[in-house]
Design a protein around this motif. Structure first.
Motif, PDB file in Angstrom:
ATOM      1  N   ARG A  81       6.370  -1.763   5.617  1.00  0.00           N
ATOM      2  CA  ARG A  81       5.832  -0.551   4.983  1.00  0.00           C
ATOM      3  C   ARG A  81       4.448  -0.829   4.408  1.00  0.00           C
ATOM      4  NH1 ARG A  81       9.384   2.388   0.847  1.00  0.00           N
ATOM      5  NH2 ARG A  81       7.788   3.950   1.157  1.00  0.00           N
ATOM      6  N   GLU A 113      -3.723   6.302  -4.014  1.00  0.00           N
ATOM      7  CA  GLU A 113      -2.951   7.397  -3.436  1.00  0.00           C
ATOM      8  C   GLU A 113      -1.757   6.866  -2.633  1.00  0.00           C
ATOM      9  OE1 GLU A 113      -3.983  10.255   0.226  1.00  0.00           O
ATOM     10  OE2 GLU A 113      -5.395  10.422  -1.448  1.00  0.00           O
ATOM     11  N   ALA A 114      -1.999   5.837  -1.835  1.00  0.00           N
ATOM     12  CA  ALA A 114      -0.932   5.273  -1.002  1.00  0.00           C
ATOM     13  C   ALA A 114       0.117   4.561  -1.855  1.00  0.00           C
ATOM     14  CB  ALA A 114      -1.523   4.318   0.030  1.00  0.00           C
ATOM     15  N   ALA A 170       0.894   5.172  -4.943  1.00  0.00           N
ATOM     16  CA  ALA A 170       1.625   6.141  -5.755  1.00  0.00           C
ATOM     17  C   ALA A 170       2.884   6.612  -5.040  1.00  0.00           C
ATOM     18  CB  ALA A 170       0.734   7.325  -6.106  1.00  0.00           C
ATOM     19  N   THR A 171       2.799   6.740  -3.728  1.00  0.00           N
ATOM     20  CA  THR A 171       3.976   7.174  -2.960  1.00  0.00           C
ATOM     21  C   THR A 171       4.864   6.006  -2.554  1.00  0.00           C
ATOM     22  OG1 THR A 171       2.783   7.082  -0.860  1.00  0.00           O
ATOM     23  CG2 THR A 171       2.747   9.178  -2.038  1.00  0.00           C
ATOM     24  N   LEU A 172       4.311   4.795  -2.559  1.00  0.00           N
ATOM     25  CA  LEU A 172       5.058   3.614  -2.122  1.00  0.00           C
ATOM     26  C   LEU A 172       5.920   3.028  -3.230  1.00  0.00           C
ATOM     27  CD1 LEU A 172       5.329   1.723   0.393  1.00  0.00           C
ATOM     28  CD2 LEU A 172       3.625   0.270  -0.715  1.00  0.00           C
ATOM     29  N   ASP A 173       5.310   2.769  -4.405  1.00  0.00           N
ATOM     30  CA  ASP A 173       6.043   2.128  -5.498  1.00  0.00           C
ATOM     31  C   ASP A 173       5.302   2.389  -6.813  1.00  0.00           C
ATOM     32  OD1 ASP A 173       8.199  -0.034  -6.235  1.00  0.00           O
ATOM     33  OD2 ASP A 173       6.344  -0.703  -7.192  1.00  0.00           O
ATOM     34  N   PRO A 174       5.974   3.000  -7.788  1.00  0.00           N
ATOM     35  CA  PRO A 174       5.285   3.353  -9.031  1.00  0.00           C
ATOM     36  C   PRO A 174       4.792   2.145  -9.834  1.00  0.00           C
ATOM     37  CG  PRO A 174       7.614   3.892  -9.181  1.00  0.00           C
ATOM     38  CD  PRO A 174       7.343   3.480  -7.770  1.00  0.00           C
ATOM     39  N   TYR A 192       1.731   0.808  -8.211  1.00  0.00           N
ATOM     40  CA  TYR A 192       0.668   1.772  -8.492  1.00  0.00           C
ATOM     41  C   TYR A 192       0.020   1.480  -9.847  1.00  0.00           C
ATOM     42  CZ  TYR A 192      -1.351   6.391  -9.596  1.00  0.00           C
ATOM     43  OH  TYR A 192      -2.179   7.419  -9.956  1.00  0.00           O
ATOM     44  N   ASP A 213       5.936  18.653 -11.735  1.00  0.00           N
ATOM     45  CA  ASP A 213       6.425  18.871 -10.364  1.00  0.00           C
ATOM     46  C   ASP A 213       7.672  19.671 -10.299  1.00  0.00           C
ATOM     47  OD1 ASP A 213       4.299  17.479  -9.420  1.00  0.00           O
ATOM     48  OD2 ASP A 213       5.385  15.600  -9.125  1.00  0.00           O
TER      49      ASP A 213
END
Length: 154
Positions: A83, A114-115, A117-121, A124, A154
Protein backbone atom coordinates in the motif's frame (compact mmCIF):
# COMPACT_ATOMS: atom_id res chain seq x y z
CA UNK A 1 25.91 -2.21 -13.64
CA UNK A 2 28.74 -1.67 -11.16
CA UNK A 3 28.88 -4.00 -8.14
CA UNK A 4 28.01 -2.06 -4.95
CA UNK A 5 30.30 -4.32 -2.90
CA UNK A 6 33.59 -4.44 -4.83
CA UNK A 7 33.08 -1.90 -7.64
CA UNK A 8 33.56 -4.49 -10.41
CA UNK A 9 32.39 -2.91 -13.70
CA UNK A 10 30.34 -5.81 -15.08
CA UNK A 11 27.64 -7.76 -13.24
CA UNK A 12 25.38 -10.47 -14.60
CA UNK A 13 21.59 -10.52 -14.48
CA UNK A 14 20.46 -13.87 -13.07
CA UNK A 15 16.72 -13.25 -12.92
CA UNK A 16 14.29 -10.54 -14.09
CA UNK A 17 10.64 -10.21 -13.24
CA UNK A 18 8.06 -7.45 -12.90
CA UNK A 19 7.15 -6.19 -9.45
CA UNK A 20 3.71 -7.13 -8.13
CA UNK A 21 2.16 -3.85 -9.26
CA UNK A 22 3.93 -3.97 -12.67
CA UNK A 23 5.51 -0.54 -12.18
CA UNK A 24 9.12 -1.76 -12.21
CA UNK A 25 11.39 -4.63 -13.23
CA UNK A 26 13.19 -6.41 -10.38
CA UNK A 27 16.58 -7.80 -11.41
CA UNK A 28 18.69 -10.20 -9.33
CA UNK A 29 22.34 -9.65 -10.17
CA UNK A 30 25.58 -11.53 -9.56
CA UNK A 31 29.10 -10.10 -9.45
CA UNK A 32 31.75 -12.38 -10.97
CA UNK A 33 34.42 -10.30 -9.21
CA UNK A 34 33.42 -10.94 -5.59
CA UNK A 35 30.51 -13.39 -5.91
CA UNK A 36 28.01 -11.01 -4.26
CA UNK A 37 24.33 -11.02 -5.18
CA UNK A 38 22.11 -7.94 -5.11
CA UNK A 39 18.81 -6.65 -6.47
CA UNK A 40 18.15 -3.64 -8.69
CA UNK A 41 14.87 -2.09 -9.80
CA UNK A 42 14.23 -0.48 -13.16
CA UNK A 43 11.38 2.06 -13.37
CA UNK A 44 9.93 4.18 -16.13
CA UNK A 45 10.71 7.86 -15.73
CA UNK A 46 8.47 10.07 -17.81
CA UNK A 47 10.41 13.28 -17.29
CA UNK A 48 13.21 14.81 -15.27
CA UNK A 49 11.77 16.71 -12.34
CA UNK A 50 13.42 19.47 -10.34
CA UNK A 51 12.27 20.34 -6.83
CA UNK A 52 12.28 23.98 -5.77
CA UNK A 53 12.93 23.99 -2.03
CA UNK A 54 11.56 26.54 0.43
CA UNK A 55 14.87 28.43 0.39
CA UNK A 56 14.75 28.70 -3.42
CA UNK A 57 17.44 26.09 -4.00
CA UNK A 58 16.82 23.60 -6.81
CA UNK A 59 17.53 19.87 -6.58
CA UNK A 60 16.69 16.86 -8.77
CA UNK A 61 13.60 14.98 -7.61
CA UNK A 62 14.62 11.89 -5.65
CA UNK A 63 12.00 9.14 -5.44
CA UNK A 64 14.05 7.36 -2.80
CA UNK A 65 14.04 10.44 -0.56
CA UNK A 66 10.26 10.61 -0.87
CA UNK A 67 10.00 6.90 -0.02
CA UNK A 68 12.31 7.27 3.01
CA UNK A 69 10.25 10.09 4.49
CA UNK A 70 7.04 8.11 4.05
CA UNK A 71 8.66 4.99 5.52
CA UNK A 72 9.73 6.99 8.58
CA UNK A 73 6.18 8.28 9.04
CA UNK A 74 4.69 4.78 8.73
CA UNK A 75 7.35 2.94 10.76
CA UNK A 76 5.79 0.44 13.22
CA UNK A 77 2.30 1.17 11.90
CA UNK A 78 -0.07 -1.54 10.63
CA UNK A 79 0.27 -0.49 6.98
CA UNK A 80 1.21 -3.04 4.32
CA UNK A 81 4.36 -2.31 2.33
CA UNK A 82 2.51 -2.72 -0.98
CA UNK A 83 0.00 0.00 0.00
CA UNK A 84 2.90 2.33 0.78
CA UNK A 85 4.56 1.48 -2.54
CA UNK A 86 1.29 2.12 -4.44
CA UNK A 87 0.97 5.46 -2.64
CA UNK A 88 4.52 6.46 -3.60
CA UNK A 89 3.94 5.38 -7.21
CA UNK A 90 0.72 7.41 -7.30
CA UNK A 91 2.44 10.55 -6.01
CA UNK A 92 5.30 10.18 -8.52
CA UNK A 93 2.83 9.63 -11.38
CA UNK A 94 0.89 12.74 -10.36
CA UNK A 95 4.09 14.79 -10.23
CA UNK A 96 5.24 13.56 -13.64
CA UNK A 97 1.85 14.09 -15.24
CA UNK A 98 1.58 17.70 -14.02
CA UNK A 99 3.58 18.68 -17.09
CA UNK A 100 5.86 21.02 -15.16
CA UNK A 101 9.60 20.32 -15.03
CA UNK A 102 9.91 22.21 -11.73
CA UNK A 103 7.77 21.47 -8.69
CA UNK A 104 7.73 23.30 -5.37
CA UNK A 105 8.54 21.15 -2.36
CA UNK A 106 5.31 22.41 -0.76
CA UNK A 107 3.29 20.73 -3.51
CA UNK A 108 5.02 17.42 -2.86
CA UNK A 109 4.50 17.80 0.88
CA UNK A 110 0.79 18.49 0.43
CA UNK A 111 0.41 15.44 -1.83
CA UNK A 112 2.09 13.27 0.80
CA UNK A 113 -0.09 14.76 3.56
CA UNK A 114 -3.23 14.09 1.52
CA UNK A 115 -2.20 10.49 0.81
CA UNK A 116 -1.15 9.76 4.42
CA UNK A 117 -4.40 11.19 5.77
CA UNK A 118 -6.29 8.39 4.04
CA UNK A 119 -3.63 5.74 4.72
CA UNK A 120 -2.95 6.06 8.47
CA UNK A 121 -3.84 8.87 10.89
CA UNK A 122 -0.76 8.40 13.10
CA UNK A 123 1.60 8.44 10.09
CA UNK A 124 -0.23 11.57 8.93
CA UNK A 125 0.45 13.36 12.24
CA UNK A 126 4.07 12.14 12.28
CA UNK A 127 4.71 13.48 8.79
CA UNK A 128 2.88 16.72 9.58
CA UNK A 129 5.04 17.28 12.66
CA UNK A 130 8.16 17.39 10.50
CA UNK A 131 6.60 18.99 7.41
CA UNK A 132 4.88 21.75 9.40
CA UNK A 133 7.88 22.07 11.71
CA UNK A 134 6.15 21.51 15.07
CA UNK A 135 8.29 23.03 17.81
CA UNK A 136 6.40 22.15 20.99
CA UNK A 137 3.63 19.93 22.34
CA UNK A 138 1.09 22.71 21.83
CA UNK A 139 1.67 22.48 18.06
CA UNK A 140 0.64 18.80 18.19
CA UNK A 141 -2.40 19.62 20.32
CA UNK A 142 -3.56 22.32 17.92
CA UNK A 143 -3.05 20.10 14.85
CA UNK A 144 -4.81 17.08 16.36
CA UNK A 145 -7.58 19.35 17.64
CA UNK A 146 -8.19 20.60 14.09
CA UNK A 147 -8.23 16.98 12.90
CA UNK A 148 -10.84 16.09 15.48
CA UNK A 149 -12.96 19.11 14.54
CA UNK A 150 -12.73 18.26 10.85
CA UNK A 151 -13.68 14.62 11.54
CA UNK A 152 -16.72 15.74 13.58
CA UNK A 153 -17.95 17.78 10.61
CA UNK A 154 -18.09 14.72 8.33
Amino acid sequence: MRCPFCGHEETQVKDSRPTEDNTAIRRRRFCPGCGARFTTFERVQLRELTVIKKNGQRAPFDRDKLARSIMIATRKRPVEADRIERMINGIVRRLESMGEPEIKSDQIGEMVMEALATLDPVAYVRFASVYRNFREAKDFEDFVGRLGAAGADD
